[in-house]
Design a protein around this motif. Structure first.
Motif, PDB file in Angstrom:
ATOM      1  N   SER A  49       0.958  -1.321   0.143  1.00 26.91           N
ATOM      2  CA  SER A  49      -0.119   0.039  -0.036  1.00 26.91           C
ATOM      3  C   SER A  49       0.811   1.469   0.035  1.00 26.91           C
ATOM      4  O   SER A  49       0.588   2.299  -0.827  1.00 26.91           O
ATOM      5  N   ASP A  50       1.917   1.267   0.955  1.00 29.51           N
ATOM      6  CA  ASP A  50       2.598   2.148   0.972  1.00 29.51           C
ATOM      7  C   ASP A  50       3.452   2.781  -0.398  1.00 29.51           C
ATOM      8  O   ASP A  50       3.991   3.674  -0.706  1.00 29.51           O
ATOM      9  N   LEU A  51       3.955   1.535  -1.019  1.00 34.31           N
ATOM     10  CA  LEU A  51       4.586   1.522  -2.133  1.00 34.31           C
ATOM     11  C   LEU A  51       4.073   2.074  -3.350  1.00 34.31           C
ATOM     12  O   LEU A  51       4.754   2.897  -4.123  1.00 34.31           O
ATOM     13  N   LEU A  52       2.757   1.535  -3.599  1.00 30.20           N
ATOM     14  CA  LEU A  52       1.997   1.934  -4.636  1.00 30.20           C
ATOM     15  C   LEU A  52       1.631   3.669  -4.271  1.00 30.20           C
ATOM     16  O   LEU A  52       1.462   4.481  -5.306  1.00 30.20           O
ATOM     17  N   ALA A  53       1.414   3.969  -3.131  1.00 31.21           N
ATOM     18  CA  ALA A  53       1.338   5.546  -2.992  1.00 31.21           C
ATOM     19  C   ALA A  53       2.619   6.434  -3.042  1.00 31.21           C
ATOM     20  O   ALA A  53       2.518   7.407  -3.685  1.00 31.21           O
ATOM     21  N   TYR A  54       3.791   5.817  -2.809  1.00 31.97           N
ATOM     22  CA  TYR A  54       4.799   6.504  -3.423  1.00 31.97           C
ATOM     23  C   TYR A  54       5.169   6.711  -4.736  1.00 31.97           C
ATOM     24  O   TYR A  54       5.264   7.442  -5.354  1.00 31.97           O
ATOM     25  N   LEU A  55       4.748   5.441  -5.367  1.00 31.44           N
ATOM     26  CA  LEU A  55       4.797   5.408  -6.961  1.00 31.44           C
ATOM     27  C   LEU A  55       3.875   6.467  -7.746  1.00 31.44           C
ATOM     28  O   LEU A  55       4.082   7.160  -8.655  1.00 31.44           O
ATOM     29  N   LYS A  56       2.473   6.562  -6.942  1.00 35.65           N
ATOM     30  CA  LYS A  56       1.620   7.426  -7.547  1.00 35.65           C
ATOM     31  C   LYS A  56       2.128   8.862  -7.475  1.00 35.65           C
ATOM     32  O   LYS A  56       1.519   9.725  -8.106  1.00 35.65           O
ATOM     33  N   ALA A  57       2.966   9.353  -6.380  1.00 32.78           N
ATOM     34  CA  ALA A  57       3.485  10.418  -6.351  1.00 32.78           C
ATOM     35  C   ALA A  57       4.286  11.148  -7.484  1.00 32.78           C
ATOM     36  O   ALA A  57       4.336  12.182  -7.763  1.00 32.78           O
ATOM     37  N   TYR A  58       4.628  10.107  -8.367  1.00 34.24           N
ATOM     38  CA  TYR A  58       5.355  10.546  -9.553  1.00 34.24           C
ATOM     39  C   TYR A  58       4.549  11.015 -10.520  1.00 34.24           C
ATOM     40  O   TYR A  58       4.733  11.558 -11.867  1.00 34.24           O
ATOM     41  N   GLY A  59       3.052  10.865 -10.578  1.00 38.40           N
ATOM     42  CA  GLY A  59       2.099  11.161 -11.380  1.00 38.40           C
ATOM     43  C   GLY A  59       1.774   9.856 -12.470  1.00 38.40           C
ATOM     44  O   GLY A  59       2.535   9.095 -12.646  1.00 38.40           O
ATOM     45  N   SER A  60       0.578   9.807 -12.879  1.00 41.70           N
ATOM     46  CA  SER A  60       0.173   8.818 -13.358  1.00 41.70           C
ATOM     47  C   SER A  60       0.754   8.511 -14.919  1.00 41.70           C
ATOM     48  O   SER A  60       0.705   7.337 -15.595  1.00 41.70           O
ATOM     49  N   LYS A  61       0.874   9.596 -15.576  1.00 37.73           N
ATOM     50  CA  LYS A  61       1.633   9.541 -16.712  1.00 37.73           C
ATOM     51  C   LYS A  61       3.039   8.837 -16.895  1.00 37.73           C
ATOM     52  O   LYS A  61       3.454   8.090 -17.683  1.00 37.73           O
ATOM     53  N   LYS A  62       3.843   8.974 -15.736  1.00 33.77           N
ATOM     54  CA  LYS A  62       4.986   8.271 -15.508  1.00 33.77           C
ATOM     55  C   LYS A  62       4.872   6.820 -15.188  1.00 33.77           C
ATOM     56  O   LYS A  62       5.595   6.026 -15.474  1.00 33.77           O
ATOM     57  N   THR A  63       4.321   6.870 -13.985  1.00 34.11           N
ATOM     58  CA  THR A  63       4.177   5.490 -13.336  1.00 34.11           C
ATOM     59  C   THR A  63       2.751   4.957 -13.271  1.00 34.11           C
ATOM     60  O   THR A  63       2.754   3.675 -12.507  1.00 34.11           O
ATOM     61  N   GLY A  64       1.687   5.376 -13.829  1.00 32.04           N
ATOM     62  CA  GLY A  64       0.588   4.608 -13.742  1.00 32.04           C
ATOM     63  C   GLY A  64       0.482   3.022 -14.410  1.00 32.04           C
ATOM     64  O   GLY A  64      -0.070   2.331 -13.678  1.00 32.04           O
ATOM     65  N   PRO A  65       1.264   2.654 -15.639  1.00 26.91           N
ATOM     66  CA  PRO A  65       1.204   1.442 -15.960  1.00 26.91           C
ATOM     67  C   PRO A  65       1.923   0.504 -14.753  1.00 26.91           C
ATOM     68  O   PRO A  65       1.591  -0.727 -14.636  1.00 26.91           O
ATOM     69  N   LEU A  66       3.127   1.102 -14.202  1.00 27.06           N
ATOM     70  CA  LEU A  66       3.492   0.205 -13.211  1.00 27.06           C
ATOM     71  C   LEU A  66       2.803   0.146 -11.947  1.00 27.06           C
ATOM     72  O   LEU A  66       3.007  -1.166 -11.384  1.00 27.06           O
ATOM     73  N   THR A  67       2.058   1.090 -11.450  1.00 22.72           N
ATOM     74  CA  THR A  67       1.490   0.699 -10.141  1.00 22.72           C
ATOM     75  C   THR A  67       0.262  -0.160 -10.702  1.00 22.72           C
ATOM     76  O   THR A  67       0.083  -1.133  -9.747  1.00 22.72           O
ATOM     77  N   ALA A  68      -0.289  -0.140 -11.740  1.00 23.31           N
ATOM     78  CA  ALA A  68      -1.255  -1.162 -12.106  1.00 23.31           C
ATOM     79  C   ALA A  68      -1.024  -2.460 -12.198  1.00 23.31           C
ATOM     80  O   ALA A  68      -1.677  -3.373 -12.048  1.00 23.31           O
ATOM     81  N   GLU A  69       0.438  -2.631 -12.876  1.00 23.85           N
ATOM     82  CA  GLU A  69       0.915  -3.908 -13.019  1.00 23.85           C
ATOM     83  C   GLU A  69       1.359  -4.279 -11.645  1.00 23.85           C
ATOM     84  O   GLU A  69       0.925  -5.675 -11.289  1.00 23.85           O
TER      85      GLU A  69
END
Length: 632
Positions: free
Chosen positions: A270-290
Motif C-alpha cells: 500500500s505504501d509503495l503504490l502510494a509512493y509510485l503514484k506521487a510521480y504522476g499517472s503519466k510516468k508510473t501509472g502502468p507500473l502501479t497497475a501492474e
C-alpha cells in the motif's frame, strides 16, 4: 545538463545523445521532479570510441563533480608520503586491498548465506546486504551483491529503474548478454530547474522493479547511483522475495480504508503504490497497475519514503494513509518495542552527506523522531539513547580503494561560520568510518574501545546510508535498522512542522525499516550485528531455547523423556494420559550485515570530517592530491 561518464570511456557528444543525469539545480524552495525515458534494449548498442593513451590511464570518476585536474606526484614525493613512503604493491596487502572478487560478485555463491538459513531455520540471514566492492579481496566480499547479480537474471522481461544519476551504457551492460535484447527497460530519472544559479548536487537513490517471464516480480532498493563510480564504494541492497501473481482481484483483499498491520507485506504494498503514484499517472501509472496484481505477503519490512510536497500531520491518518519523511519514521518507531537493557541504548547515524542544518531542527525534530519507541513495561533502559554519527575523515578517503576520487561523492561543509558552528555541535557524535586512523590520538582512542568486530569495509569509501538503534551501549543487540537513500538533510527528511502541522519535503527518497519482531514465529526474536557475512552465528546454548508459553513456564526439574502420567478425574476408571506439553522453540536470530566496524572510534579533538571543498596536499595511494572544489 552536464554528463556523467566513465573517464576511461569518454562520450562523443557530437554524435551521441547525452543519456546521463548529472548536477541538479536546487535551492531553498525548489522541489525535485522526474522524467521518464524508455530504452529499446533490442536496438541498444554500447558506444564505441577511440581512446588515447592518456584517456586509458585516467582513473574512473564522476565527471559531474570532478575537481580540477589532479597533478601526479613525483616518485621522490611518493616515497615520502604516508609516513615514510609506500608503493602501490606494498599498499595493497597492507590496507586489505587485493585482486577483485569474482565476476559473480560474492566471493562465495550469491545464495551461500541464505542456503545456510534454510538449514538452520531459527537463523535468518541479514535482510540488508552490502554491495560487492572490486578492489577488495574475495574474502571481504562474501555474500555481497553486485549490480550484475541483480540485473543479470535472464528471466527478466521488464525492468523499471528509478535513480538520479544514470549511465545508460553501464546499466545495459549489466543485463544478461543473451537475453538483453528482450528486456523492456524504463528509466525514471531526476530533473531540475535550469534557470537557477545556486547549483548543488542532489542524489536520489530509488528502487528498481523487475517483472519476470515466470510471472513473478521483485522489488530492489539500492543506495547507489547507476554509474560505475558508485559501485566502487560501499553500498547497500535490499531485495524482496520473488512476488507471485495474486489469484484474486486486488480490491477484494484490502478494501479502501482498511487498517493494515505495520511491517506486513500488505502495508508495504500500500505504501509503495502510494509512493509510485506521487510521480504522476503519466510516468508510473502502468507500473502501479501492474504491481497491484502481485502478492506482497512474503515481505517483512516497512517502507520509509519521502516525496516532494507538503503534508499536514493534523489531517493525515497514519493508520490508513502514508506519511512521508521524518513523520513517517517517527510513526513507525513509535510502534516498535525497544529491548530492555541495563545500559544506555545507542542510535548510530551513518550517511554520505550532511547538509548545513539548524541545531533546533537536528535536536527537536530529527533526533527526537529517531528516539521514538513504543514504551516497554520495564524500568530498564529508559534513558534517552546516545546518538553517534559515522562519517569518514580525509585520511580515510585518501586510503580508500578509489582514493580521493571517491571523496567527490561525500559531502560535509566545514568552512563558513555557520558550518563550523554545526561541526562543534556534531563533534561529540562524530565517529570514524574505518577506525584505523594513523594519528596517535585516534590510535589511542581506538585502543580503549576493546576488541574489534571487523566489517571488512574500511577501504571502501561509504556511499551507504544507515540508521540503527542498538539496545545497549556495547552494541550487541539491535532494536531496529533503516537502510535508506536519505542523507542527513531537511530536503530529504522534511522541514520541522509548522504551528498548523504542515511539513514540507523537497526530494524523493526511499528506504526499508526492519526489526526483530518481524521474524518472531512464537519463540521470540532478536537481531544482532554480523560482520563479513550475512548469517548470524548460533548461540550454541540453552539461552535461545524458549517454551512456547514464554520463558519461565517450563518445569526445569523434569527430565527430558519423563512422561508424566495423570488420572482423568472426571472420567474415572483409571484412564491415564500424557500431560500435554508444547515442545521447546528456539528464539529466531536475525543477522544485520554491518558496513562499519564495532566498537565505534570517536574523532580525536584535532580531527576533521572529509570536506570535498578543502584541498588535501597529502597524496592518496595513487600519488594524487586533492585540490578541492567549490560547491557553494
Amino acid at each position: 545538463m552536464s554528463t556523467v561518464r566513465n573517464d576511461e570511456d569518454p562520450p562523443d557528444t557530437s554524435s551521441r545523445k547525452r543519456r546521463h543525469m548529472s548536477d541538479a539545480v536546487f535551492k531553498e524552495g525548489d522541489v525535485l521532479g522526474s522524467d521518464l525515458c524508455e530504452i529499446s534494449a533490442a536496438e541498444w548498442k554500447p558506444a564505441t570510441r577511440n581512446k588515447t593513451g592518456k584517456e586509458k590511464n585516467r582513473r574512473r570518476s564522476e565527471v559531474s563533480i570532478s575537481p580540477p585536474p589532479i597533478r601526479k606526484m613525483t616518485e621522490e614525493a611518493r616515497k615520502k608520503a604516508d609516513h615514510g613512503g609506500f608503493s602501490r604493491e606494498k599498499y595493497l596487502p597492507a590496507y586489505g586491498l587485493g585482486p577483485s572478487s569474482s565476476s559473480y560478485g560474492h566471493g562465495l555463491s550469491a545464495s551461500t548465506g541464505h542456503a545456510q538459513a534454510l538449514r538452520s531455520s531459527h537463523l535468518k540471514a541479514s535482510p540488508i546486504q552490502l554491495s560487492t566492492v572490486n578492489g577488495l579481496p574475495a574474502s571481504s566480499n562474501i555474500n555481497t551483491v553486485g549490480l550484475g547479480d541483480i540485473l543479470g537474471d535472464p528471466l527478466i522481461k521488464e525492468c523499471w529503474l528509478f535513480n538520479y544519476l544514470v549511465d545508460v551504457d553501464y546499466i545495459m551492460s549489466q543485463f544478461d548478454e543473451d537475453t538483453r535484447g528482450l528486456v523492456q527497460v524504463k528509466i525514471v530519472h531526476g530533473s531540475w530547474k535550469t534557470e537557477d544559479s545556486n547549483r548543488i548536487r542532489i542524489e536520489v537513490f530509488l528502487p528498481m522493479w523487475e517483472i519476470k517471464h515466470d510471472d513473478q516480480a521483485q522489488v530492489v532498493i539500492v543506495t547507489g547511483n547507476f554509474i560505475v563510480q558508485d559501485w566502487s564504494m560501499c553500498q547497500a541492497v535490499w531485495r524482496s522475495p520473488l512476488l507471485p501473481l495474486l489469484d484474486v482481484v486486488p480490491e477484494a483483499l484490502n478494501p479502501p480504508g482498511t487498517t493494515l498491520c505495520i511491517g506486513s507485506g500488505a502495508r508495504f504494498k500500500s505504501d509503495l503504490l502510494a509512493y509510485l503514484k506521487a510521480y504522476g499517472s503519466k510516468k508510473t501509472g502502468p507500473l502501479t497497475a501492474e504491481l497491484d496484481r502481485y502478492d506482497f505477503s512474503s515481505i517483512r519490512a516497512a517502507l520509509v519514503a519521502s516525496v516532494p510536497g507538503k503534508q499536514n500531520l493534523h489531517s493525515t491518518d497514519p493508520e490508513t494513509e502514508t506519511l512521508w519523511g521524518w513523520p513517517r519514521l517517527r510513526y513507525l518507531l513509535s510502534s516498535i518495542h525497544s529491548i530492555p537493557a541495563k545500559t544506555r541504548p545507542s542510535i548510530v547515524m551513518q550517511c554520505s552527506s550532511v547538509a548545513t542544518l539548524a541545531e533546533k531542527w537536528m535536536g527537536a525534530t530529527f533526533l527526537k523522531a529517531l528516539a521514538a519507541t513504543r514504551p516497554a513495561n520495564t524500568l530498564l533502559s529508559r534513558e534517552q539513547p546516545k546518538c553517534w554519527l559515522v562519517f569518514p575523515t580525509a585520511d580515510e578517503i585518501r586510503r580508500s580503494v578509489e582514493g580521493y576520487s571517491s571523496g567527490g561523492s561525500i559531502h560535509m561543509k566545514t568552512q563558513t561560520p555557520a558550518q563550523l558552528k554545526q561541526l562543534a555541535h556534531l563533534r561529540p557524535m562524530l565517529c570514524h568510518w574505518a577506525g584505523d586512523a594513523s594519528s596517535r590520538a585516534s590510535s589511542e582512542n581506538a585502543s580503549r574501545r576493546g576488541p574489534v568486530r571487523e566489517a571488512l569495509r574500511r577501504r571502501a569509501a561509504p556511499h551507504i546510508k544507515t540508521y540503527i538503534r542498538f539496545s545497549d551501549e556495547e552494541m550487541t543487540s539491535i532494536d531496529w535498522a533503516l537502510m535508506t537513500s536519505a542523507n542527513l538533510s531537511k530536503q530529504a527528511w522534511g522541514e520541522a512542522a509548522t504551528a498548523g502541522g504542515e511539513v514540507r519535503i523537497c526530494s524523493y527518497e526511499i528506504g526499508v525499516l526492519v526489526w526483530p519482531d518481524l521474524w518472531d514465529e512464537g519463540g521470540g526474536a532478536e537481531m544482532i550485528p554480523v560482520f563479513g557475512k550475512d548469517m548470524p552465528d548460533d548461540e550454541g546454548d540453552d539461552a535461545a531455547l524458549l517454551d512456547s508459553n514464554g520463558p519461565g513456564d517450563f518445569d526445569a526439574g523434569q527430565k527430558d523423556g519423563d512422561d508424566e502420567e495423570t488420572t482423568d478425574e472426571e472420567g474415572g476408571g483409571g484412564i491415564r494420559e500424557e500431560k500435554s506439553r508444547e515442545p521447546k522453540r528456539r528464539r529466531t536470530r536475525v543477522g544485520l550485515r554491518m558496513p562499519y566496524d564495532l566498537p565505534l572510534v570517536p574523532y580525536a579533538q584535532d580531527e576533521m570530517p572529509w570536506c570535498a571543498s578543502t584541498p588535501c596536499a597529502e597524496p592518496d595511494w595513487m600519488g594524487r592530491v586533492w585540490p578541492g572544489f567549490d560547491r557553494s
